[in-house]
Design an enzyme around this catalytic site. Structure first.
Site, PDB file in Angstrom:
ATOM      1  N   LYS A 192       1.017  -1.191  -0.151  1.00 18.99           N
ATOM      2  CA  LYS A 192      -0.176  -0.166   0.162  1.00 18.99           C
ATOM      3  C   LYS A 192       0.893   0.766  -0.247  1.00 18.99           C
ATOM      4  O   LYS A 192       2.205   0.844   0.684  1.00 18.99           O
ATOM      5  CB  LYS A 192      -0.668   0.439   1.254  1.00 18.99           C
ATOM      6  N   GLU A 214       0.286   5.756  -0.399  1.00 21.26           N
ATOM      7  CA  GLU A 214       0.242   6.525   0.275  1.00 21.26           C
ATOM      8  C   GLU A 214      -0.078   8.345  -0.802  1.00 21.26           C
ATOM      9  O   GLU A 214       1.728   7.886  -0.984  1.00 21.26           O
ATOM     10  CB  GLU A 214       0.538   7.845   1.698  1.00 21.26           C
ATOM     11  N   GLU A 264      -9.124   8.079   3.433  1.00 26.26           N
ATOM     12  CA  GLU A 264      -9.547   7.905   5.128  1.00 26.26           C
ATOM     13  C   GLU A 264      -9.304   9.749   5.667  1.00 26.26           C
ATOM     14  O   GLU A 264      -9.311  10.122   4.409  1.00 26.26           O
ATOM     15  CB  GLU A 264      -7.833   7.426   5.482  1.00 26.26           C
TER      16      GLU A 264
HETATM   17  O1  KIV Z   1      -1.833   2.327   8.468  1.00 34.06           O
HETATM   18  C1  KIV Z   1      -2.778   2.280   8.773  1.00 34.06           C
HETATM   19  O2  KIV Z   1      -2.837   1.497   9.981  1.00 34.06           O
HETATM   20  C2  KIV Z   1      -3.615   2.598   7.884  1.00 34.06           C
HETATM   21  C3  KIV Z   1      -5.062   2.287   7.813  1.00 34.06           C
HETATM   22  C4  KIV Z   1      -5.240   3.486   9.000  1.00 34.06           C
HETATM   23  C5  KIV Z   1      -5.379   2.575   6.472  1.00 34.06           C
HETATM   24  O3  KIV Z   1      -2.698   3.154   6.583  1.00 34.06           O
END
Ligand code: KIV
Length: 271
Positions: free
Chosen positions: A120, A122, A189
């Site tokens: 993931k 950002e 988010e």
């Molecule tokens: O790091 C995390 O826990 C996250 C979530 C809040 C989506 O990115």
């Protein structure tokens, strides 16, 4: 002879099928073997090895200090535990923003050294090259837009994002870009629910919300927040499903009392 029951692994395709048939996707964070085992056996669809480990596990104020090596350590522990969930690993701050080659190297380390199933990242347009290069290597990418905690010093606050039209337009643009690039899902988010609903309708891939209302394709929370282990964090979107912090405190103080009073161990608890 014991017969082991085959567990069918959730994949990125499963998530797309769930969106297509209107079934909501459940996602929680986990950072260690014992918690991940419980979360997986309880039937969660996606486990996120989040860089929130920086706050929850290490006690840092932000997600910025956690390193790639530390994320890899957490992810390895989760992968050993989870038999059914799709495991997504956060790429930590500094491991992908520099250039796309560095981003690819970081993603490859995560995939090779942890056995996780996806990463993931950002951001939107500004990290497009890195996302594309990682996708080209066959590594599934989950996007993350809205309040992106790795940019907290740019935002200056953890308040709701994209309330004004300009930021909302940019978010819609970025979500469509991530969809077109080939990301398999997008986390939104802390943005207004009606904006998140619009994004979920306009992009093909599943949209998973945290503080983004009910009209998206799934929900994610930080495990320690929803269990009530973290006590000091209470945003409006957080539902606490138990008060594990208080229960654990009670159990530990009971143990301390028993040890002091020589009530533990008793006769049946010794050899
Ligand atoms: O790091 C995390 O826990 C996250 C979530 C809040 C989506 O990115």
């Amino acid at each position: 002879m014991s017969v082991q029951k085959e567990v069918k692994r959730i994949t990125t395709n499963t998530l797309q099928e769930m969106k297509n048939r209107g079934e909501k996707i459940s996602m929680l964070t986990a950072y260690d073997y014992s918690m991940a085992k419980i979360v997986d056996q309880a039937g969660i669809d996606v486990i996120l090895v989040g860089d929130s480990a920086s706050n929850v596990m290490a006690g840092h104020e932000t997600t910025l200090p956690i390193t790639l090596d530390q994320m890899i350590y957490h992810a390895q522990s989760v992968v050993r535990a989870a038999k059914r969930s799709l495991i997504v690993v956060d790429m930590p701050f500094g491991s992908y923003q520099g250039n796309s080659k560095e981003a690819l190297n970081s993603a490859i380390r995560i995939m090779k050294e942890t056995g996780g199933h996806a990463v993931k990242m950002e951001g939107g347009e500004e990290i497009k090259d890195s996302i594309q290069r990682i996708l080209t290597a066959g590594i599934p990418v989950m996007g993350h837009l809205g309040l992106t905690p790795q940019s907290i010093y740019k935002f200056g606050t953890y308040q709701v994002r994209a309330k004004d039209q300009e930021e909302a337009d940019r978010l819609i643009h970025d979500a469509k870009l991530l969809d077109e690039c080939g990301c398999f899902a997008i986390v939104l988010e802390k943005i207004p629910a009606n904006l998140a609903e619009r994004v979920a309708k306009e992009v093909r891939v599943p949209v998973i919300g945290i503080g983004a209302g009910a009209a998206v394709d799934g929900q994610v929370l930080v495990l320690h927040d929803m269990l009530g282990i973290t006590q000091e964090f209470s945003p409006r979107f957080l539902r606490r499903y138990m008060n594990a912090g208080e229960m654990m405190m009670e159990a530990v103080s009971h143990y301390v009392k028993d040890v002091k009073n020589v009530e533990f161990p008793n006769d049946s608890e010794q050899y």
